[in-house]
Write an enzyme that holds these catalytic residues in place. Sequence first.
Site, PDB file in Angstrom:
ATOM      1  N   SER A   1       0.839  -1.181   0.000  1.00  0.00           N
ATOM      2  CA  SER A   1       0.000   0.000   0.000  1.00  0.00           C
ATOM      3  C   SER A   1       0.887   1.249   0.000  1.00  0.00           C
ATOM      4  O   SER A   1       1.693   1.429  -0.906  1.00  0.00           O
ATOM      5  CB  SER A   1      -0.966  -0.053   1.190  1.00  0.00           C
ATOM      6  OG  SER A   1      -2.034   0.838   1.023  1.00  0.00           O
TER       7      SER A   1
ATOM      8  N   ASP B   1      -5.880  -3.208  -2.581  1.00  0.00           N
ATOM      9  CA  ASP B   1      -4.853  -2.931  -1.572  1.00  0.00           C
ATOM     10  C   ASP B   1      -4.210  -4.198  -0.990  1.00  0.00           C
ATOM     11  O   ASP B   1      -4.899  -5.122  -0.557  1.00  0.00           O
ATOM     12  CB  ASP B   1      -5.508  -2.134  -0.437  1.00  0.00           C
ATOM     13  CG  ASP B   1      -4.507  -1.445   0.456  1.00  0.00           C
ATOM     14  OD1 ASP B   1      -3.669  -2.144   1.067  1.00  0.00           O
ATOM     15  OD2 ASP B   1      -4.557  -0.205   0.556  1.00  0.00           O
TER      16      ASP B   1
END
Length: 252
Positions: free
Chosen positions: A38, A180
Amino acid sequence: MRALVLGGGGVAGIAWEVGILYGLGDAVLDVDVIVGTSAGSAVAATVTQISLAEAYERQITPAPPSANGPRPAPQLGKLMELFGETYSLPEQEAVRKMADFSLAAETMPEETFQRVIGSGLPSGQWPDRNISVVAYDTGSGERTVFTRESGVDLVPAVAASCSVPGVFPPITINGRRYMDGGIRMSNNADLVAHCDEILIIAPLTELSPPPNAKVISPDQDAIAAMGANVLDPASRIPSAEAGLRQGRAMTV
């Protein structure tokens, strides 16, 4: 082998990580592999292309307002609730619920988000370093690790890793959609558990680091600087400055 693991944490996490790394000094990047998840994927792609000083300067330079830039979203609260609901579920079931949430959300177009991510990187080319970028396949639920050998461009790989469910769009890569990489583990340090030395820079809580890992988390000043909403662009400069102060006070 030595590994550096850079975890997720939104806009504030990117800035704090860059500040920490700059405060620790260039030697912290003298590793065999870097894992970015991320926000950490954006940091990994940045600090392996430009100097830590330049990366830090980018974080503390005020940015002009942008209609297309990352900003707080109403779905963030729903995401936090979903994290709580899925925490104790088996991985496949939890990822499936996250994927459904990600795919159903109304967000900015993929192309816009990729432009936002690309504008924050020094270049769209993979650095000549061993970095791994982690994302999740919304279809299969499998964790996916992108590298320069994957045949996937850097910008979509980082955008996929940064695609916070419900806030940003899942990214299409080779006909599959990715979200993500931090939906189960904010750092994915298990990928380098075989390494002799592991340093984890963790804006968010690291629940089960490898036993041979050293973890750096935000101190109290950094927590205050990062604020309650790590996606708030206003957190960027204070988070970077707090990270630099904390990093300069540490040795690794």
